[in-house]
Design a protein around this motif. Structure first.
Motif, short mmCIF file in Angstrom:
data_model
loop_
_atom_site.label_atom_id
_atom_site.label_comp_id
_atom_site.label_asym_id
_atom_site.label_seq_id
_atom_site.Cartn_x
_atom_site.Cartn_y
_atom_site.Cartn_z
N GLY A 1 -0.63 5.84 3.75
CA GLY A 1 0.52 6.61 4.21
C GLY A 1 1.22 5.88 5.34
O GLY A 1 0.86 4.78 5.72
N TYR A 2 2.23 6.53 5.87
CA TYR A 2 2.97 5.98 7.00
C TYR A 2 3.41 7.14 7.87
O TYR A 2 3.49 8.28 7.43
CB TYR A 2 4.18 5.17 6.54
N LEU B 1 8.86 6.13 8.59
CA LEU B 1 9.76 6.54 7.52
C LEU B 1 11.22 6.41 7.99
O LEU B 1 12.08 5.97 7.23
CB LEU B 1 9.45 7.98 7.10
N GLN C 1 0.83 -1.21 0.00
CA GLN C 1 0.00 0.00 0.00
C GLN C 1 0.86 1.26 0.00
O GLN C 1 0.51 2.24 -0.64
CB GLN C 1 -0.96 -0.01 1.19
N TRP C 2 2.00 1.23 0.68
CA TRP C 2 2.91 2.38 0.64
C TRP C 2 3.40 2.60 -0.79
O TRP C 2 3.43 3.71 -1.28
CB TRP C 2 4.13 2.16 1.52
N GLU C 3 3.81 1.49 -1.42
CA GLU C 3 4.37 1.59 -2.77
C GLU C 3 3.36 2.10 -3.79
O GLU C 3 3.75 2.76 -4.75
CB GLU C 3 4.91 0.23 -3.22
N ASP D 1 0.87 4.12 -3.05
CA ASP D 1 0.28 5.36 -2.52
C ASP D 1 -1.18 5.19 -2.09
O ASP D 1 -1.93 6.16 -2.07
CB ASP D 1 0.40 6.51 -3.52
#
Length: 103
Positions: free
Chosen positions: A26-27, A32, A19-21, A23
């Protein structure tokens, strides 16, 4: 690095990394920092991308694997690994010098 491996090292699920990759999620800023640590780069690098870096500063997959494994070692084992790497690198440099002298 695979999504599963990054997930394992950062303590999240593989689907979270996916899901981060894409978009889709978020995180946190703390996450990070963990991602940057696992990948061996700065948080600024993650935010700004690779564009500003010289190509020789980008880690290969093998280098990232070695770094990851090194970080998993106990401090005493890290010292042994560093000593061995320095010895191997010194042997390689001596070999390069001998080849250059032969030219």
């Amino acid at each position: 690095m695979t999504q599963a491996r990054l997930a394992r090292f950062t303590g999240v699920s593989r689907s979270a990394v996916a899901q981060w990759e894409s978009d889709r999620a978020g995180y946190s800023s703390g996450m990070l920092g963990r991602i940057a640590e696992v990948l061996g780069v700065s948080v600024a690098m993650l935010r700004e991308g690779w564009g500003g870096l010289a190509s020789d500063s980008i880690l290969s997959a093998d280098e990232m694997t070695l770094l990851s494994l090194f970080r998993q070692c106990e401090p005493s084992d890290r010292a042994v690994l560093l000593q061995l790497a320095r010895r191997i690198a010194g042997s390689a440099e001596q070999g390069d010098a001998a080849e250059t002298a032969d030219l």
